[in-house]
Design an enzyme around this catalytic site. Structure first.
Site, PDB file in Angstrom:
ATOM      1  N   TYR A  92       3.726   0.699   0.208  1.00  0.00           N
ATOM      2  CA  TYR A  92       3.067   0.491   1.503  1.00  0.00           C
ATOM      3  C   TYR A  92       2.040  -0.637   1.384  1.00  0.00           C
ATOM      4  O   TYR A  92       1.996  -1.552   2.212  1.00  0.00           O
ATOM      5  CB  TYR A  92       2.394   1.806   1.911  1.00  0.00           C
ATOM      6  CG  TYR A  92       1.469   1.727   3.110  1.00  0.00           C
ATOM      7  CD1 TYR A  92       1.974   1.683   4.398  1.00  0.00           C
ATOM      8  CD2 TYR A  92       0.076   1.732   2.941  1.00  0.00           C
ATOM      9  CE1 TYR A  92       1.112   1.637   5.497  1.00  0.00           C
ATOM     10  CE2 TYR A  92      -0.783   1.688   4.022  1.00  0.00           C
ATOM     11  CZ  TYR A  92      -0.265   1.642   5.301  1.00  0.00           C
ATOM     12  OH  TYR A  92      -1.106   1.598   6.375  1.00  0.00           O
ATOM     13  N   SER A 129      -3.960  -3.259   6.714  1.00  0.00           N
ATOM     14  CA  SER A 129      -4.673  -2.163   6.082  1.00  0.00           C
ATOM     15  C   SER A 129      -5.413  -2.658   4.852  1.00  0.00           C
ATOM     16  O   SER A 129      -4.951  -3.584   4.173  1.00  0.00           O
ATOM     17  CB  SER A 129      -3.683  -1.077   5.668  1.00  0.00           C
ATOM     18  OG  SER A 129      -4.312  -0.140   4.829  1.00  0.00           O
TER      19      SER A 129
HETATM   20  N1  LIG Z   1      -4.537   5.802   9.880  1.00  0.00           N
HETATM   21  C1  LIG Z   1      -5.053   5.033   8.951  1.00  0.00           C
HETATM   22  O1  LIG Z   1      -5.921   5.454   8.188  1.00  0.00           O
HETATM   23  C2  LIG Z   1      -4.611   3.593   8.825  1.00  0.00           C
HETATM   24  C3  LIG Z   1      -5.279   2.790   7.895  1.00  0.00           C
HETATM   25  C4  LIG Z   1      -4.931   1.476   7.770  1.00  0.00           C
HETATM   26  C5  LIG Z   1      -3.913   0.953   8.565  1.00  0.00           C
HETATM   27  N2  LIG Z   1      -3.253   1.751   9.451  1.00  0.00           N
HETATM   28  C6  LIG Z   1      -2.184   1.139  10.237  1.00  0.00           C
HETATM   29  O2  LIG Z   1      -2.421   1.378  11.609  1.00  0.00           O
HETATM   30  C7  LIG Z   1      -1.164   1.365  12.294  1.00  0.00           C
HETATM   31  C8  LIG Z   1      -1.081   2.595  13.191  1.00  0.00           C
HETATM   32  O3  LIG Z   1      -0.989   3.744  12.380  1.00  0.00           O
HETATM   33  P1  LIG Z   1      -1.545   5.198  12.777  1.00  0.00           P
HETATM   34  O4  LIG Z   1      -2.481   5.590  11.728  1.00  0.00           O
HETATM   35  O5  LIG Z   1      -1.982   5.193  14.165  1.00  0.00           O
HETATM   36  O6  LIG Z   1      -0.242   6.085  12.564  1.00  0.00           O
HETATM   37  P2  LIG Z   1       0.864   6.620  13.593  1.00  0.00           P
HETATM   38  O7  LIG Z   1       0.258   7.433  14.629  1.00  0.00           O
HETATM   39  O8  LIG Z   1       1.884   7.210  12.733  1.00  0.00           O
HETATM   40  O9  LIG Z   1       1.409   5.295  14.272  1.00  0.00           O
HETATM   41  C9  LIG Z   1       2.470   4.582  13.731  1.00  0.00           C
HETATM   42  C10 LIG Z   1       3.147   3.776  14.821  1.00  0.00           C
HETATM   43  O10 LIG Z   1       4.213   3.034  14.257  1.00  0.00           O
HETATM   44  C11 LIG Z   1       5.403   3.263  14.989  1.00  0.00           C
HETATM   45  N3  LIG Z   1       6.555   3.151  14.127  1.00  0.00           N
HETATM   46  C12 LIG Z   1       6.750   3.689  12.917  1.00  0.00           C
HETATM   47  N4  LIG Z   1       7.945   3.306  12.431  1.00  0.00           N
HETATM   48  C13 LIG Z   1       8.512   2.517  13.359  1.00  0.00           C
HETATM   49  C14 LIG Z   1       9.733   1.826  13.451  1.00  0.00           C
HETATM   50  N5  LIG Z   1      10.656   1.865  12.469  1.00  0.00           N
HETATM   51  N6  LIG Z   1       9.991   1.110  14.545  1.00  0.00           N
HETATM   52  C15 LIG Z   1       9.094   1.039  15.541  1.00  0.00           C
HETATM   53  N7  LIG Z   1       7.925   1.678  15.523  1.00  0.00           N
HETATM   54  C16 LIG Z   1       7.629   2.396  14.433  1.00  0.00           C
HETATM   55  C17 LIG Z   1       5.232   4.664  15.516  1.00  0.00           C
HETATM   56  O11 LIG Z   1       6.062   4.827  16.645  1.00  0.00           O
HETATM   57  P3  LIG Z   1       7.041   6.113  16.840  1.00  0.00           P
HETATM   58  O12 LIG Z   1       6.440   6.901  17.957  1.00  0.00           O
HETATM   59  O13 LIG Z   1       8.308   5.504  17.241  1.00  0.00           O
HETATM   60  O14 LIG Z   1       7.087   6.868  15.558  1.00  0.00           O
HETATM   61  C18 LIG Z   1       3.754   4.638  15.891  1.00  0.00           C
HETATM   62  O15 LIG Z   1       3.579   4.053  17.135  1.00  0.00           O
HETATM   63  C19 LIG Z   1      -0.092   1.308  11.213  1.00  0.00           C
HETATM   64  O16 LIG Z   1       0.335  -0.021  11.069  1.00  0.00           O
HETATM   65  C20 LIG Z   1      -0.830   1.734   9.980  1.00  0.00           C
HETATM   66  O17 LIG Z   1      -0.245   1.204   8.815  1.00  0.00           O
HETATM   67  C21 LIG Z   1      -3.598   3.056   9.603  1.00  0.00           C
END
Ligand SMILES: NC(=O)c1ccc[n+]([C@@H]2O[C@H](COP(=O)([O-])OP(=O)(O)OC[C@H]3O[C@@H](n4cnc5c(N)ncnc54)[C@H](OP(=O)(O)O)[C@@H]3O)[C@@H](O)[C@H]2O)c1
Ligand SMILES: Cc1cc2nc3c(=O)[nH]c(=O)nc-3n(C[C@H](O)[C@H](O)[C@H](O)COP(=O)(O)OP(=O)(O)OC[C@H]3O[C@@H](n4cnc5c(N)ncnc54)[C@H](O)[C@@H]3O)c2cc1C
Lengths: 457, 245
Positions: free
Chosen positions: B151, B138
């Site tokens: 984070y 990120s």
């Molecule tokens: N959205 C943004 O603006 C943004 C920006 C920069 C980076 N990111 C990064 O992109 C990635 C995806 O995020 P997202 O925005 O798509 O959010 P999201 O829908 O909440 O996805 C998070 C993912 O992480 C998994 N997860 C969380 N905790 C876990 C654990 N303890 N063990 C195994 N799996 C776990 C969740 O699986 P479960 O179904 O098991 O919860 C889900 O598949 C993340 O790494 C996030 O930091 C997002």
């Protein structure tokens, strides 16, 4: 080790509207990604909640002013497809557009589609939507074998014609008020090509249009007429019918037959929508041009699926041309014996009013079973009305005409009908209320529409 | 055949990325914490791409289970050619500031859990002298902000870890790509202010997949975040500590 506890996701405070951009309303909008999150939203508290799909209902059906809305668009996973039977199991927010993208290249098309492909299956069952083939194939829900409904307790109930059938028929056409449709099974239709073999037929007035519908009935599964609603007297209701069937391989010219299921090419003649600013002058100019182009009766023509089913989808954001105040679409249906007289009466009133709307669509319906389903055998007319002073009062006068002839108005398009009119138009309301209150005794699922029409009183 | 393990498959970004891989013929193992949700994503990718994707569960914070999990996934796929690390959570940023338990949970879910899983997968790829690792990081990791530095520090550490790993695995032909993601319209950002510049998950997946195909090493998604973060890094510390975003 973390425990995967699902808490209620954050809401977003948002200003929402239906497709007509009238009315506007402010709500806390939740958008769950997981079923457990949806369950947490449903059971979090007992304040009013309504499901929202793609927001293509025109009025206030998917609005819940100052209350909670659950946006289902992320629960759109396809779960299984059997090419032998055409049976697709998927989550409710899968759209008709996605079905076409994924399955038309494999020779399957949605069995029924509304005039836009950007609707969800959940929203289509909740409104019991019809297509251009209603008189032959009934509504989309008629091709749904079962669905899973999350009711107010958070419990998920399988509903079909055999299992929990009262809840099934209260949910089909029930405008989201019995719960949230989670998942369903739909029978897709096998097609040999992505093209339709059909005709553009000119009809000089209401009688000619109805006569044409009846004449082509046996020959064509899909039919619709675009009415010039500014023509008067003996030309009242003059229109262009667009009719067709999915083309078989031997009906295609060689260049198309080589790649019959390609979803790309757009080659058809289309009903030419230019969408000038809508005032009665430009509308009448437009309609004259439109009709002139189709003056000669065309012979058989091959249409691509996109221009045949979705002439409006090629114009993005067209509601904005109606101006800031938005618009209402008025769609009504009359029983067969009253259709001709009803059509003449309403078209005359519209012409006189000069509230100019060029988008008048005429279709033929068959029967429908949902307790609050809109379709009934007969003819249905749909017309847009930009919001102007006096427009709402004018539509009330149309309600009186439609009601007098035993017709009704479509809830998925409505934003203004009175509770009294609604009650008179939907005679199965009592049975619907019984099923609704047994699944949702606290009336947790309610919407701007259900409060306006006092649907549970 | 490209056999790919996607960790955090229930993320809409991961789901869209899985569809890109599957459409190019990859065989997938999709994992998240909840078995039913992971299975739904796998079924979706399978139905849309006309393939059969596998699914299973893992927990990033349950380190002891990782070895067994990676072996199991690789066996189910009949080998392993690539890993996509897409899991992560924002956590409760407020309590992470005062509660070490919460702070460490965020670190585990974004950094240490990834270190453990990537190390196991890297062993595998290094041995076979081919493959790839995509690490979704990120832009929050580029500079510590008072609002989400726990984070942010995890994502920053993850990027540094990936950078070093890239160097080490270069000799064995294993491609390590770091994705510096800007704001994406997922549940992480839903209902929060400042959604400006937000892109759809499918768009993010398209950009990530295109970068992977070009064997990019570090990619900002979308590209303009490179400029934004470049400018943000230039702000002197004495000024930055007063900035409120
Ligand atoms: N959205 C943004 O603006 C943004 C920006 C920069 C980076 N990111 C990064 O992109 C990635 C995806 O995020 P997202 O925005 O798509 O959010 P999201 O829908 O909440 O996805 C998070 C993912 O992480 C998994 N997860 C969380 N905790 C876990 C654990 N303890 N063990 C195994 N799996 C776990 C969740 O699986 P479960 O179904 O098991 O919860 C889900 O598949 C993340 O790494 C996030 O930091 C997002
Ligand atoms: C250009 C255009 C052309 C159209 N043509 C036709 C047509 O030819 N025939 C026709 O019948 N309709 C037509 N419509 C209307 C449209 O098909 C219906 O309003 C349909 O309900 C919209 O689906 P949606 O996913 O956008 O639902 P929304 O507008 O989001 O919601 C509509 C209703 O469905 C409920 N709902 C949505 N999802 C769920 C769910 N998962 N579970 C329970 N309830 C749910 C909502 O609470 C609401 O009451 C047209 C609309 C447009 C904009």
């Amino acid at each position: 080790m973390t425990t995967n506890t699902i808490s209620v996701p954050n809401p977003r405070r948002a200003l929402l509207a239906g497709w007509g951009r009238y009315p506007l309303s402010e709500s806390d909008v939740y958008r769950p990604d997981r079923i457990a999150e949806l369950q947490a939203v449903v059971t979090a508290n007992s304040t009013s909640l309504i499901a929202r799909g793609a927001g293509r209902a025109y009025g206030d059906a998917a609005l819940n002013d100052q209350n909670r809305v659950v946006d289902l668009t992320r629960l759109n996973r396809m779960l299984s497809f059997d090419p032998a039977t055409g049976l697709l199991r998927c989550e409710a927010a899968v759209t008709i557009a996605e079905l076409i993208d994924v399955f038309l290249p494999r020779g399957f098309f949605p069995p029924v589609t509304p005039g836009t492909r950007f609707v969800t299956l959940g929203g289509s069952v909740a409104a019991d939507v019809h297509g251009k083939n209603h008189h032959r194939d009934s509504s989309l829900a008629s091709h749904v074998t079962w669905f899973d409904l999350m009711i107010a307790s958070g419990e998920v109930i399988r509903c079909s014609r055999e299992e929990n059938s009262a809840l099934f028929w209260a949910t089909v056409g029930g405008m989201g008020l019995t719960g949230v449709i989670l998942e369903l099974e739909l029978r897709m239709r096998h097609v040999e090509s992505a093209y339709l073999d059909g005709e553009l037929i000119r009809a000089g007035n209401v009688d000619a249009a109805i006569e044409a519908f009846e004449r082509i009935d046996a020959q064509y599964g899909y039919s619709v007429a675009w009415i010039d609603c500014n023509s008067t007297k003996s030309a009242l209701g003059r229109s262009i019918l667009n009719v067709g069937n999915f083309a078989t391989l031997d009906q295609l010219p060689p260049n198309l037959a080589q790649n019959p299921l390609s979803t790309m090419p757009k080659l058809s003649p289309r009903v030419p929508f230019n969408f000038p600013a809508v005032n009665s002058l430009t509308v009448r100019a437009f309609n004259a041009v439109n009709y002139a182009i189709h003056r000669e009766k065309a012979a058989h023509t091959i249409f691509d699926w996109d221009s045949f089913f979705y002439p409006l989808d090629s114009i993005r954001n067209w509601p904005r041309i109606y101006g800031k105040r938005g618009f209402v679409q008025y769609q009504c249906v009359w029983p067969p014996a009253e259709s001709r007289a009803g059509l003449v009466e309403v078209l005359e009133a519209i012409t006189r009013s000069r509230r100019g709307s060029f988008l008048a669509v005429l279709k033929k319906f068959g029967a429908q079973d949902g307790l609050l389903s809109f379709p009934m055998p007969g003819y249905t007319l749909a017309i847009d009305f930009p919001v102007t002073d006096g427009m709402l009062e004018f539509l009330d006068t149309l309600d009186v005409m439609v009601l007098k002839r035993g017709g009704r108005v479509y809830l998925a398009k409505d934003a203004r009908m009175s509770p009294e009119t609604f009650r008179a138009m939907y005679p199965n309301l009592g049975n619907w209320q019984a099923a609704k209150s047994s699944a949702d005794p606290e009336n947790r699922f309610s919407s701007s529409l259900s409060r306006r029409l006092r649907m549970t009183e | 055949m490209n056999r790919v393990l996607i960790l955090g498959a229930t993320s809409p970004i991961a789901r869209a990325l899985a569809l890109r891989f599957a459409s190019d013929g990859a065989q997938l193992y999709l994992a998240a914490r909840n078995a039913d949700e992971a299975r739904r994503v796998a079924e979706d990718v399978s139905a849309r791409a006309g393939v059969t994707a596998l699914s299973g569960t893992f927990d990033a914070s349950d380190f002891a289970s990782h070895d067994e999990f990676v072996r199991h996934a690789a066996a189910a796929l009949g080998g392993l050619d690539g890993v996509v690390v897409c899991f992560g959570t924002l956590g409760d940023e407020d309590s992470a500031q005062t509660d070490p338990g919460e702070a460490l949970a965020t670190i585990h879910q974004n950094f240490t859990g990834a270190v453990s899983l990537i190390t196991l997968a890297a062993r595998h790829l290094e041995q076979q002298r081919s493959g790839f690792i995509i690490v979704i990081g990120s832009v929050a990791g580029e500079r510590g902000r008072k609002k989400n530095y726990v984070y942010g520090s995890a994502k920053g550490a993850l990027a540094t870890f990936a950078q070093g790993l890239r160097g080490r695995l270069a000799a064995s032909g294993v491609h390590v790509m770091t994705v510096k993601l800007g704001t994406v319209d997922t549940r992480m950002t839903w209902g929060r202010e400042g959604a400006l510049l937000t892109i759809a998950p499918a768009k993010a997946a398209d950009l990530i997949y295109a970068a992977y195909r070009k064997r990019a090493e570090v990619v900002y998604v979308p590209w303009f975040w490179r400029l934004i973060m470049g400018a943000i890094r230039m702000i002197p510390e004495s000024r930055f500590k007063r900035v409120s975003f």
